[in-house]
Design a protein around this motif. Structure first.
Motif: not given
Length: 128
Positions: A29-35, A99-106, A114-115
């Motif tokens: 779970f920790s390697t994913y962005c959620m939304g 989706w896999s990732g640790s960065y998000l541009n607000p 990408a999901v």
């Protein structure tokens, strides 16, 4: 992929509140962005809100800012969407996404293509 199960949708009057939850299982779970994304009848799917694992970066659609709050509890592998001041135009099926990732541009809307994990969806209906 991450398996996602939403809960908390329902029927509410305009101006009311609802809280959605999404329980995740599967890969780390920790390697994913959620939304959360939503799709209203006859309309395309759109991102509503997203959050990185750390919680330090959050995206919110203009339609949601000031009314919706996304949060996550990594100990529970759960992401939440608190929706206040609901409007009839918020009526839609709401999907938990990851989706896999640790960065998000607000400031930039995440790309739906990408999901890589989608929940089954939960219906939110706001009556006028």
């Amino acid at each position: 992929q991450v398996q996602l199960v939403e809960s908390g949708g329902g029927l509410v009057q305009s101006g009311g509140s609802l809280s959605l939850s999404c329980a995740a299982s599967g890969r780390t779970f920790s390697t994913y962005c959620m939304g959360w994304a939503r799709q209203a009848p006859g309309k395309e799917r759109e991102f509503v809100a997203a959050i990185t694992w750390s919680g330090r970066s959050i995206y919110g659609a203009d339609s949601a800012k000031g009314r919706f709050t996304i949060s996550r509890d990594n100990a529970k592998n759960t992401v939440y969407l608190q929706m206040n001041s609901l409007k009839p135009e918020d009526t839609a099926t709401y999907y938990c996404v990851a989706w896999s990732g640790s960065y998000l541009n607000p400031s930039i809307t995440p790309k739906l293509d990408a999901v890589d994990s989608w929940g089954q969806g939960t219906q939110v209906t706001v009556s006028s």
